[in-house]
Each structure stands twice: as C-alpha cells, then as structure tokens.
Design a protein around this motif. Structure first.
Motif, short mmCIF file in Angstrom:
data_model
loop_
_atom_site.label_atom_id
_atom_site.label_comp_id
_atom_site.label_asym_id
_atom_site.label_seq_id
_atom_site.Cartn_x
_atom_site.Cartn_y
_atom_site.Cartn_z
N ASP A 303 0.83 -1.21 0.00
CA ASP A 303 0.00 0.00 0.00
C ASP A 303 0.87 1.26 0.00
N LEU A 304 1.93 1.21 0.78
CA LEU A 304 2.86 2.36 0.82
C LEU A 304 3.41 2.64 -0.57
N CYS A 305 3.85 1.59 -1.24
CA CYS A 305 4.44 1.74 -2.59
C CYS A 305 3.41 2.28 -3.57
N MET A 306 2.19 1.77 -3.50
CA MET A 306 1.16 2.24 -4.44
C MET A 306 0.93 3.74 -4.24
N GLY A 307 0.98 4.20 -3.01
CA GLY A 307 0.81 5.63 -2.72
C GLY A 307 1.91 6.45 -3.38
N ILE A 308 3.13 5.96 -3.34
CA ILE A 308 4.26 6.69 -3.96
C ILE A 308 4.11 6.67 -5.48
N LEU A 309 3.75 5.53 -6.02
CA LEU A 309 3.67 5.40 -7.48
C LEU A 309 2.53 6.24 -8.07
N GLU A 310 1.48 6.45 -7.28
CA GLU A 310 0.36 7.26 -7.78
C GLU A 310 0.78 8.69 -8.08
N LYS A 311 1.86 9.14 -7.46
CA LYS A 311 2.27 10.55 -7.60
C LYS A 311 3.10 10.81 -8.86
N GLN A 312 3.32 9.79 -9.66
CA GLN A 312 4.07 9.98 -10.90
C GLN A 312 3.47 9.08 -11.98
N VAL A 314 5.55 7.58 -14.70
CA VAL A 314 6.58 6.91 -15.53
C VAL A 314 6.64 5.42 -15.18
N VAL A 315 6.76 5.13 -13.87
CA VAL A 315 6.84 3.73 -13.42
C VAL A 315 5.42 3.25 -13.12
N LYS A 316 5.06 2.12 -13.73
CA LYS A 316 3.70 1.60 -13.49
C LYS A 316 3.80 0.31 -12.68
N ALA A 317 2.85 0.15 -11.76
CA ALA A 317 2.84 -1.08 -10.96
C ALA A 317 1.80 -2.04 -11.53
N ILE A 318 2.17 -3.30 -11.65
CA ILE A 318 1.21 -4.33 -12.02
C ILE A 318 0.33 -4.54 -10.79
N PRO A 319 -1.02 -4.60 -10.95
CA PRO A 319 -1.87 -4.78 -9.76
C PRO A 319 -1.43 -6.01 -8.96
N SER A 320 -1.04 -5.79 -7.71
CA SER A 320 -0.54 -6.90 -6.89
C SER A 320 -1.59 -7.27 -5.85
N GLY A 321 -2.11 -8.48 -5.93
CA GLY A 321 -3.13 -8.92 -4.99
C GLY A 321 -2.57 -9.79 -3.88
N GLY A 322 -1.25 -10.04 -3.91
CA GLY A 322 -0.66 -10.88 -2.87
C GLY A 322 0.82 -11.10 -3.09
N SER A 323 1.41 -11.94 -2.25
CA SER A 323 2.84 -12.30 -2.24
C SER A 323 3.69 -11.22 -1.58
N MET A 324 5.02 -11.39 -1.68
CA MET A 324 5.94 -10.47 -1.00
C MET A 324 6.51 -9.44 -1.95
N LEU A 381 12.15 3.32 -3.38
CA LEU A 381 11.18 3.45 -4.48
C LEU A 381 11.20 4.86 -5.05
N GLN A 382 11.39 5.85 -4.17
CA GLN A 382 11.47 7.23 -4.67
C GLN A 382 12.66 7.38 -5.62
N LYS A 383 13.78 6.75 -5.26
CA LYS A 383 14.97 6.83 -6.12
C LYS A 383 14.72 6.11 -7.45
N ILE A 384 14.02 4.98 -7.39
CA ILE A 384 13.68 4.26 -8.62
C ILE A 384 12.84 5.17 -9.53
N CYS A 385 11.85 5.83 -8.94
CA CYS A 385 10.98 6.72 -9.74
C CYS A 385 11.80 7.88 -10.31
N ASP A 386 12.70 8.43 -9.49
CA ASP A 386 13.51 9.57 -9.97
C ASP A 386 14.40 9.12 -11.13
N GLN A 387 15.07 7.99 -10.97
CA GLN A 387 15.94 7.50 -12.05
C GLN A 387 15.12 7.24 -13.31
#
Ligand code: PLP
Length: 396
Positions: A303-312, A314-324, A381-387
């Motif tokens: 959930d934390l990561c999805m919040g960060i990714l929503e703000k940009q 460029v990087v898209k997250a595949i919908p994750s319903g489970g796992s690590m 994750l912020q650094k990944i998005c920036d790069q």
C-alpha cells in the motif's frame, strides 16, 4: 573424463541466469558498500523464538534419528487441517506428504506426473527455479507467455492451443504469483481447470504464498469440480511462517500421486528431519493469526508503494493482490529491466531483480521484494521513480 548427465547440464544453459545483478550486489557488499536489498524473498524477520524453542525441545528429546517416510502423522494431520481451514477442501493425512521445502514438493510433483521427455508447461513470468526444476525431472519444460497489459493473467485460448500443440501432460501455475503478485480470480481458475479436464492434464498449483492474499480469500483450483483427482498443491512453511532455512514444505495430491511421491522419497531424501517437523507442527498449533502477523508488513508495504507510485506516471505497478513482491513496469525509460537494475545498483546502491530474470514476459520490468522496513523502502522506491523519470525524459 566421462560426460556429465545431459539432463543436468541443460539446467542452466543461458550465459546470464538472471542473477547477475544480485551476485554483483553481494560482491559490492563484500567490498564494504551499504546497499538496500530488494532482491530475494527473504523476510526481514527471523523464525520466531517459540518455534525455535520447540525445535530444540524436540531435538533434545531425541527426535534426531531417521524420520523415514511422508512425514509424521501429527504434522500431516495439521497440514491437512490447515488446507481445510483455508480452502474448504476436505483433506486427510494420507493426502499430504512433507517435503524438503516447497522446492522439494515442486520436483516431486513433476517427477510423479511426467515420464522423461513429456511436456510440462509453466506460466511466464515464473519463479526462477521452475525451468530448471522441470528439466531436472527429465521433462520438456515449455513456458506459456503472459502480458503485462493483461496483468500477467494467462490467455485461456492461447493456453489451450499450446496444450494441443505440445501434447502437454502438466501445467504449473502459481497464485499468488512470484514475481508479479498476480492473484488469479475464480473465473481464471475455472477456465484453467476446464482446459486441464478437457486435455487430461495434471495441474500443479504452487500455493506457497497462500497466507499473503490482500484483497480476497485464497482460492485453490483443487476445490473446483473434477479437479481434486488431477491437482497437486504445493505448500511451504518458508513464507507463511518465516521458516525459509528450515526447508519444510508439502504436497497434497490424489492417491496415485502420493504413492509415486512416496516411492521417490524412499530413494532420495528419506523424509524431512523429525525435530524440524515438530517445530513446524508447533508453528501451526500457534494458529492462523501468527501467519497473518507475518504477512501483514507485506500488505502495508504494498500500500505504501502504491501511494508513492500514484504521484508519478513513468513507473507503473502491475496490480498486486498478494505475495511479498511488487512488479514494476519501467518500459517508458527505454531500458531493459537488467540495464535499469545495474544502473540503480551502481548509482544508488539499491539492488532489485530485473524482470528478465523471470522469463521473456517479464522484460522491461523490475521485481521489488518488499522485505525492508518502510522508511528504507520508501526511499528506495522514490529513487527508482527519480531515475526512471530522468531516463524517460531523455528517451522522449
Ligand atoms: N514457489 C515459489 C513461487 C517461490 O517463490 C518459492 C521460494 O521463493 C518456492 C516455491 C520455494 O519455496 P521453499 O523455500 O519452500 O523451497
């Protein structure tokens, strides 16, 4: 010199087995670099003390001799009960065999179902050992590609065609999925099951992440009509109980599979160590809420990561319903997952797995193991998005 087995020399027949970034990160650490590791699926907590105490009591109590066979009756009964509690499938101790990790169960299941040279299908992107495990059994391992745009769900028509074209004997699926986090909905499992029934396939269902399903309940295809007799479920204490190093898993299957699996067991491992089985029995006796405690950080971090990714964008997250894990689409940068990951390691000391490590369908993606505490993860994750943003700007 005599030749090595052609089966075993085919296991790692590529020049880069997808672990290059990981090995480089270990080397950098050896040389003193401080890294953020988002690579392998190893919890940031250890096996809990109460479980280790149970292991010690059992070992000191003398359960250190040969533990021959498919597992202790007590542990098999407890695993059968867990299976019933989780999926509603009535399971007896005779249906359960304890194995050396989920990995041992994967090998045993395929060895039990396939004669040498027969075709075993597996869905791509895949847990990196799949191809080698299937090949090690002597099977002809054939991947079934999926697409990021379809959230890495298999396409039933394509799957049916591949089954026909290859005359496949088995299909390996993994939901919740490593690396993508995809959780197959009921309709998908029904379609897959129908294909298995129509073409008389074994379905090997790797459910080692069954305690890590975020937005629904875990579903096992073994509960669907006509599937109990052709499904082998793979389970493990590694992820659900943070017991990766204890190497304890299981398989659940119909009687002919159990008979074949037992025959293999008698000429390979001879069974898992008794004191580790007792520790796992104790871990199960502590209840499902302990599994929930172990799983909870991974949902929080997703959930934390999805919040960060929503703000940009460029990087898209595949919908994750489970796992690590979280699987990120970085194709907007124009780089492969591998090139992006090496850059990230060199420039920011952050280690991730390139999507290519999980087969061609994962190209242009990164897998993040959500195995570090939140502030480190947020920063990484912020650094990944920036790069990614800098690279995408240069790419346009
Ligand atoms: N299956 C999947 C999808 C996995 O991700 C793993 C380990 O990461 C395994 C099986 C093997 O688990 P074990 O540690 O129980 O051998």
């Amino acid at each position: 010199m005599p030749q090595i087995s052609s089966v075993l020399s085919s296991l790692n027949d590529t020049s880069d087995d997808g672990w290059g970034v990981y090995y480089k990160s270990l080397k950098m650490e050896d040389q003193g670099a401080k890294l953020t590791h988002l690579t392998i699926g190893e919890h940031d907590i250890k096996t809990r003390d109460s479980v280790l105490d149970a292991m010690m009591v059992s070992a000191k109590g003398g359960h250190t001799g040969y533990a021959v066979g498919p597992g202790t009756d007590e542990l098999r009964t407890a695993i059968a009960k867990r299976c019933y509690d989780k999926t509603g499938k009535v399971t007896a101790l005779e249906d359960v065999m304890v194995t050396i990790g989920g990995q041992g169960a994967l090998f045993t299941a395929h060895k039990a179902c396939l004669s040498p040279g027969e075709t075993a299908l597996y869905i791509e992107p895949y847990y990196p050992t799949y191809r080698g495990t299937l090949r090690a059994t002597g099977a002809n391992a054939v991947p079934v590609s999926t697409r990021s745009s379809n959230a890495f769900m298999p396409d039933p028509d394509q799957l049916r065609q591949i089954v026909k074209d290859t005359n496949a004997r088995s299909l390996l699926i993994n939901s919740p999925n490593n690396p993508t986090g995809a959780v197959y909905p009921l309709e998908m499992l029904q379609k897959i099951s129908q294909i298995c029934i129509d073409h008389d396939l074994w379905l090997i269902s790797d459910e080692v992440y069954d305690s890590m399903v975020w937005d629904a309940s875990h579903l096992s295809p073994s509960t669907l009509p006509g599937m109990a007799e052709r499904t082998i479920v793979i389970g493990s204490f590694s992820k659900s109980h943070a017991m990766t190093g204890s190497r304890l898993g299981w398989l659940i299957g119909p009687p002919p599979v159990m008979e074949a699996a037992n025959a293999l067991n008698m000429v390979t491992t001879f069974g898992a160590p008794g004191y580790i089985q007792d520790a796992a029995l104790f871990a199960l006796s502590e209840g499902a809420h302990k599994e929930e405690e172990i799983a909870a950080p991974f949902k929080r971090r997703r959930d934390l990561c999805m919040g960060i990714l929503e703000k940009q964008n460029v990087v898209k997250a595949i919908p994750s319903g489970g796992s690590m894990y979280l699987f990120l689409d970085i194709r907007a940068t124009g780089l492969s997952g591998t090139d992006f990951a090496y850059k990230l390691l060199d420039n920011h000391h952050i280690a991730v797995m390139p999507g290519e490590s999980f087969g061609a369908s994962g190209a242009g993606h990164l897998r993040l193991a959500l195995t570090v505490e939140e502030s480190l993860l947020e920063n990484a994750l912020q650094k990944i998005c920036d790069q990614a943003t800098v690279l995408a700007d240069a790419n346009n």
